[in-house]
Design a protein around this motif. Structure first.
Motif, PDB file in Angstrom:
ATOM      1  N   PHE A  66      43.831 -70.333 -82.280  1.00 50.59           N
ATOM      2  CA  PHE A  66      43.902 -70.352 -83.644  1.00 50.59           C
ATOM      3  C   PHE A  66      42.621 -71.217 -83.437  1.00 50.59           C
ATOM      4  N   SER A  67      42.010 -70.890 -84.883  1.00 53.12           N
ATOM      5  CA  SER A  67      41.038 -71.741 -85.317  1.00 53.12           C
ATOM      6  C   SER A  67      40.543 -73.587 -85.037  1.00 53.12           C
ATOM      7  N   ASN A  68      40.647 -73.725 -83.994  1.00 55.21           N
ATOM      8  CA  ASN A  68      40.538 -75.731 -84.265  1.00 55.21           C
ATOM      9  C   ASN A  68      39.268 -76.348 -86.043  1.00 55.21           C
ATOM     10  N   GLY A  69      38.473 -75.161 -86.565  1.00 52.97           N
ATOM     11  CA  GLY A  69      37.716 -75.146 -87.533  1.00 52.97           C
ATOM     12  C   GLY A  69      38.636 -75.615 -88.524  1.00 52.97           C
ATOM     13  N   LEU A  70      39.122 -74.496 -88.725  1.00 50.35           N
ATOM     14  CA  LEU A  70      40.529 -74.352 -89.867  1.00 50.35           C
ATOM     15  C   LEU A  70      41.600 -76.062 -90.056  1.00 50.35           C
ATOM     16  N   LEU A  71      41.623 -76.108 -88.320  1.00 52.20           N
ATOM     17  CA  LEU A  71      42.696 -76.798 -88.656  1.00 52.20           C
ATOM     18  C   LEU A  71      41.689 -78.340 -89.000  1.00 52.20           C
ATOM     19  N   ALA A  72      40.500 -78.773 -88.755  1.00 59.09           N
ATOM     20  CA  ALA A  72      40.564 -79.786 -89.092  1.00 59.09           C
ATOM     21  C   ALA A  72      39.715 -79.483 -90.809  1.00 59.09           C
ATOM     22  N   MET A 111      49.416 -74.077 -95.480  1.00 58.10           N
ATOM     23  CA  MET A 111      48.119 -73.879 -93.920  1.00 58.10           C
ATOM     24  C   MET A 111      50.006 -73.319 -93.429  1.00 58.10           C
ATOM     25  N   ILE A 112      51.031 -72.940 -92.980  1.00 58.45           N
ATOM     26  CA  ILE A 112      51.893 -72.497 -92.826  1.00 58.45           C
ATOM     27  C   ILE A 112      51.909 -71.545 -93.086  1.00 58.45           C
ATOM     28  N   VAL A 113      51.679 -70.545 -93.902  1.00 60.66           N
ATOM     29  CA  VAL A 113      51.611 -68.947 -94.117  1.00 60.66           C
ATOM     30  C   VAL A 113      51.070 -68.977 -93.384  1.00 60.66           C
ATOM     31  N   ILE A 114      49.456 -69.389 -93.378  1.00 55.81           N
ATOM     32  CA  ILE A 114      48.293 -68.804 -92.226  1.00 55.81           C
ATOM     33  C   ILE A 114      48.586 -68.798 -91.233  1.00 55.81           C
ATOM     34  N   ILE A 115      49.438 -70.129 -90.830  1.00 57.82           N
ATOM     35  CA  ILE A 115      49.277 -70.410 -89.582  1.00 57.82           C
ATOM     36  C   ILE A 115      50.814 -69.113 -88.880  1.00 57.82           C
ATOM     37  N   GLN A 116      51.579 -68.694 -89.549  1.00 58.92           N
ATOM     38  CA  GLN A 116      52.984 -67.350 -90.012  1.00 58.92           C
ATOM     39  C   GLN A 116      51.945 -66.198 -89.410  1.00 58.92           C
ATOM     40  N   LEU A 117      51.191 -66.371 -90.673  1.00 61.53           N
ATOM     41  CA  LEU A 117      50.809 -64.915 -90.600  1.00 61.53           C
ATOM     42  C   LEU A 117      49.635 -64.427 -88.959  1.00 61.53           C
ATOM     43  N   GLU A 118      48.864 -65.427 -88.685  1.00 62.58           N
ATOM     44  CA  GLU A 118      47.982 -65.212 -87.034  1.00 62.58           C
ATOM     45  C   GLU A 118      48.950 -64.722 -86.506  1.00 62.58           C
ATOM     46  N   MET A 119      50.056 -66.195 -86.562  1.00 56.93           N
ATOM     47  CA  MET A 119      51.026 -65.512 -85.296  1.00 56.93           C
ATOM     48  C   MET A 119      51.677 -63.958 -85.191  1.00 56.93           C
ATOM     49  N   PHE A 120      52.526 -63.358 -86.540  1.00 46.71           N
ATOM     50  CA  PHE A 120      52.692 -62.157 -86.043  1.00 46.71           C
ATOM     51  C   PHE A 120      51.257 -61.015 -86.017  1.00 46.71           C
ATOM     52  N   ALA A 121      50.441 -61.543 -87.001  1.00 44.78           N
ATOM     53  CA  ALA A 121      49.398 -60.434 -86.794  1.00 44.78           C
ATOM     54  C   ALA A 121      48.972 -60.679 -84.781  1.00 44.78           C
TER      55      ALA A 121
END
Length: 213
Positions: free
Chosen positions: A14-20, A32-42
């Protein structure tokens, strides 16, 4: 459950830039939780998980997931693309490219505004001459390829969040090249090692390298 059982679940890059910087993009914690889930599934090969699948890994209900996905689409952070497989079957996939494009613009604006504050005496304060852009060029030259948006964000994170000196980042890049390790992960490990040894200047790093090489 043992440690190896957890390892079997895999990891998500995952992008540290996005987390920051996600709050500055007006993204709230639930989105943000949804975005993290989408990245995980992708990253597991599922590019269009159902709302039920997304909800199963969170404390959110299916209806809340549905509303959050719709909100991300309306904010131009997320799109649904139509795709077809080898047999010609039509399907859908979630696409977060618009989110990362907006993050890129935010990071460039931050670098540009930082240059203006630091150099009012300079006649040029272009983002093309920013530390980020110079470092990206140097990495692309050494790696022999263009960097991805996520890799650009990682370098921006070193500058803006970790506050690494650009000179030290270039020195860490040189260490990676000498080791024939053409990856930002290797450079990051070098920078973390120097940070643990409290090395803050190029002369301190040079002395450290002479002792350890």
């Amino acid at each position: 459950m043992q440690y190896n059982d957890y390892r079997a679940l895999g990891t998500t890059t995952f992008s540290n830039g996005l987390l920051a910087y996600y709050p500055q993009l007006k993204i709230d914690d639930a989105e943000m939780i949804v975005i993290i889930q989408l990245e995980m599934f992708a990253q597991k090969g599922n590019f269009f998980p159902t709302d039920e699948q997304l909800a199963a890994n969170t404390n959110l209900s299916v209806s809340e997931i549905t509303a959050l996905v719709q909100k991300l689409i309306e904010q131009n952070f997320l799109s649904i693309d139509q795709i077809s497989d080898k047999s010609g079957k039509i399907g859908n996939k979630y696409n977060l490219d618009q989110l990362y494009n907006q993050l890129d613009l935010l990071l460039e604006d931050k670098i540009k505004s930082g240059n203006k504050k630091a150099g009012n005496n300079s006649s040029t304060s272009s983002v093309d001459n920013s530390p980020l852009t110079q470092l990206v060029r140097q990495f692309e030259i050494e790696f022999g390829r263009y960097l991805s948006p996520i890799e650009r964000e990682e370098i921006a994170f070193w500058l803006n969040v970790d506050h690494h000196d650009p000179v030290l980042i270039k020195m860490a890049l040189r260490e990676a090249v000498l080791a024939q390790a053409y990856s930002l992960k290797y450079v990051d490990r070098v920078l973390l090692n120097w940070q643990r040894h409290n090395l803050k200047t190029s002369s301190e790093v040079q002395k450290f390298l002479r002792r350890n090489h």
